[in-house]
Design a protein around this motif. Structure first.
Motif, PDB file in Angstrom:
ATOM      1  N   LYS A  42       6.493  -0.530   4.248  1.00 12.91           N
ATOM      2  CA  LYS A  42       7.600  -1.096   3.461  1.00 12.91           C
ATOM      3  C   LYS A  42       8.500  -1.954   4.336  1.00 12.91           C
ATOM      4  O   LYS A  42       8.940  -3.028   3.917  1.00 12.91           O
ATOM      5  CB  LYS A  42       8.395   0.013   2.777  1.00 12.91           C
ATOM      6  CG  LYS A  42       7.662   0.624   1.611  1.00 12.91           C
ATOM      7  CD  LYS A  42       8.463   1.731   0.956  1.00 12.91           C
ATOM      8  CE  LYS A  42       7.647   2.370  -0.162  1.00 12.91           C
ATOM      9  NZ  LYS A  42       8.332   3.486  -0.785  1.00 12.91           N
ATOM     10  N   SER A  84      -0.155  -4.483   1.450  1.00 15.46           N
ATOM     11  CA  SER A  84       0.836  -4.447   0.373  1.00 15.46           C
ATOM     12  C   SER A  84       0.980  -5.826  -0.239  1.00 15.46           C
ATOM     13  O   SER A  84       0.648  -6.841   0.366  1.00 15.46           O
ATOM     14  CB  SER A  84       2.196  -3.979   0.906  1.00 15.46           C
ATOM     15  OG  SER A  84       2.773  -4.973   1.711  1.00 15.46           O
ATOM     16  N   LYS A 128       3.538   4.681   5.168  1.00 16.59           N
ATOM     17  CA  LYS A 128       4.025   3.964   3.982  1.00 16.59           C
ATOM     18  C   LYS A 128       5.429   3.418   4.204  1.00 16.59           C
ATOM     19  O   LYS A 128       5.732   2.291   3.810  1.00 16.59           O
ATOM     20  CB  LYS A 128       3.999   4.878   2.754  1.00 16.59           C
ATOM     21  CG  LYS A 128       2.600   5.100   2.225  1.00 16.59           C
ATOM     22  CD  LYS A 128       2.584   6.037   1.035  1.00 16.59           C
ATOM     23  CE  LYS A 128       1.154   6.324   0.613  1.00 16.59           C
ATOM     24  NZ  LYS A 128       1.047   7.381  -0.361  1.00 16.59           N
ATOM     25  N   TYR A 135       3.280  -5.589  -5.878  1.00 14.67           N
ATOM     26  CA  TYR A 135       2.948  -4.583  -6.880  1.00 14.67           C
ATOM     27  C   TYR A 135       2.491  -3.249  -6.301  1.00 14.67           C
ATOM     28  O   TYR A 135       2.554  -2.231  -6.962  1.00 14.67           O
ATOM     29  CB  TYR A 135       1.854  -5.096  -7.821  1.00 14.67           C
ATOM     30  CG  TYR A 135       2.240  -6.378  -8.504  1.00 14.67           C
ATOM     31  CD1 TYR A 135       3.238  -6.399  -9.476  1.00 14.67           C
ATOM     32  CD2 TYR A 135       1.643  -7.573  -8.146  1.00 14.67           C
ATOM     33  CE1 TYR A 135       3.609  -7.579 -10.084  1.00 14.67           C
ATOM     34  CE2 TYR A 135       2.009  -8.767  -8.767  1.00 14.67           C
ATOM     35  CZ  TYR A 135       2.993  -8.761  -9.732  1.00 14.67           C
ATOM     36  OH  TYR A 135       3.369  -9.933 -10.319  1.00 14.67           O
ATOM     37  N   ARG A 136       1.998  -3.243  -5.065  1.00 19.41           N
ATOM     38  CA  ARG A 136       1.500  -1.979  -4.529  1.00 19.41           C
ATOM     39  C   ARG A 136       1.552  -1.919  -3.013  1.00 19.41           C
ATOM     40  O   ARG A 136       1.517  -2.931  -2.339  1.00 19.41           O
ATOM     41  CB  ARG A 136       0.095  -1.692  -5.026  1.00 19.41           C
ATOM     42  CG  ARG A 136      -0.954  -2.655  -4.552  1.00 19.41           C
ATOM     43  CD  ARG A 136      -2.215  -2.485  -5.326  1.00 19.41           C
ATOM     44  NE  ARG A 136      -3.148  -1.628  -4.618  1.00 19.41           N
ATOM     45  CZ  ARG A 136      -4.444  -1.649  -4.819  1.00 19.41           C
ATOM     46  NH1 ARG A 136      -4.966  -2.426  -5.735  1.00 19.41           N
ATOM     47  NH2 ARG A 136      -5.234  -0.874  -4.134  1.00 19.41           N
ATOM     48  N   PHE A 137       1.649  -0.684  -2.536  1.00 16.34           N
ATOM     49  CA  PHE A 137       1.599  -0.367  -1.114  1.00 16.34           C
ATOM     50  C   PHE A 137       0.431   0.589  -0.947  1.00 16.34           C
ATOM     51  O   PHE A 137       0.376   1.597  -1.642  1.00 16.34           O
ATOM     52  CB  PHE A 137       2.887   0.355  -0.673  1.00 16.34           C
ATOM     53  CG  PHE A 137       4.101  -0.511  -0.690  1.00 16.34           C
ATOM     54  CD1 PHE A 137       4.511  -1.154   0.466  1.00 16.34           C
ATOM     55  CD2 PHE A 137       4.817  -0.709  -1.850  1.00 16.34           C
ATOM     56  CE1 PHE A 137       5.649  -1.957   0.457  1.00 16.34           C
ATOM     57  CE2 PHE A 137       5.941  -1.503  -1.879  1.00 16.34           C
ATOM     58  CZ  PHE A 137       6.349  -2.129  -0.701  1.00 16.34           C
ATOM     59  N   GLU A 138      -0.454   0.288  -0.030  1.00 19.69           N
ATOM     60  CA  GLU A 138      -1.600   1.188   0.142  1.00 19.69           C
ATOM     61  C   GLU A 138      -1.915   1.393   1.616  1.00 19.69           C
ATOM     62  O   GLU A 138      -2.037   0.434   2.374  1.00 19.69           O
ATOM     63  CB  GLU A 138      -2.835   0.616  -0.568  1.00 19.69           C
ATOM     64  CG  GLU A 138      -3.948   1.607  -0.602  1.00 19.69           C
ATOM     65  CD  GLU A 138      -4.888   1.416  -1.778  1.00 19.69           C
ATOM     66  OE1 GLU A 138      -5.996   1.962  -1.682  1.00 19.69           O
ATOM     67  OE2 GLU A 138      -4.524   0.763  -2.754  1.00 19.69           O
TER      68      GLU A 138
END
Length: 87
Positions: free
Chosen positions: A49, A76, A45, A79-82
């Motif tokens: 980023k 990503s 993660k 709105y979101r990191f997956e």
């Protein structure tokens, strides 16, 4: 048909876990190195980023990381990191 453009990551710390990167429209596509598989989920993660910040500086709003088999391992957007489980 538009082909994704190569992005030079040779002078960045992204090369630590990415073999190569390309961009198309608003997305950075990265192919992960074998070292990616050894990272913990938290490390993945954090790296995602970093890639997202790098992409943002180039006007790209999405990131899609693929493994050597072409399967998505992380993505990503603003709105979101997956990080996805190994497939």
């Amino acid at each position: 048909m538009k082909v994704a453009s190569e992005i030079d990551i040779s002078m960045t710390d992204l090369k630590q876990h990415l073999q190569k990167a390309r961009s198309s429209n608003e997305t950075l596509y990265g192919v992960t190195s074998p070292s990616w598989d050894a990272l913990s989920d938290d490390e993945k993660k954090e790296f995602l980023k970093k890639v997202t910040e790098f992409a943002g500086k180039r006007g790209l709003s999405k990131v899609n990381l693929l493994n050597y088999r072409g399967r998505t391992v992380a993505f990503s957007n603003k709105y979101r990191f997956e990080v996805l489980p190994p497939a």
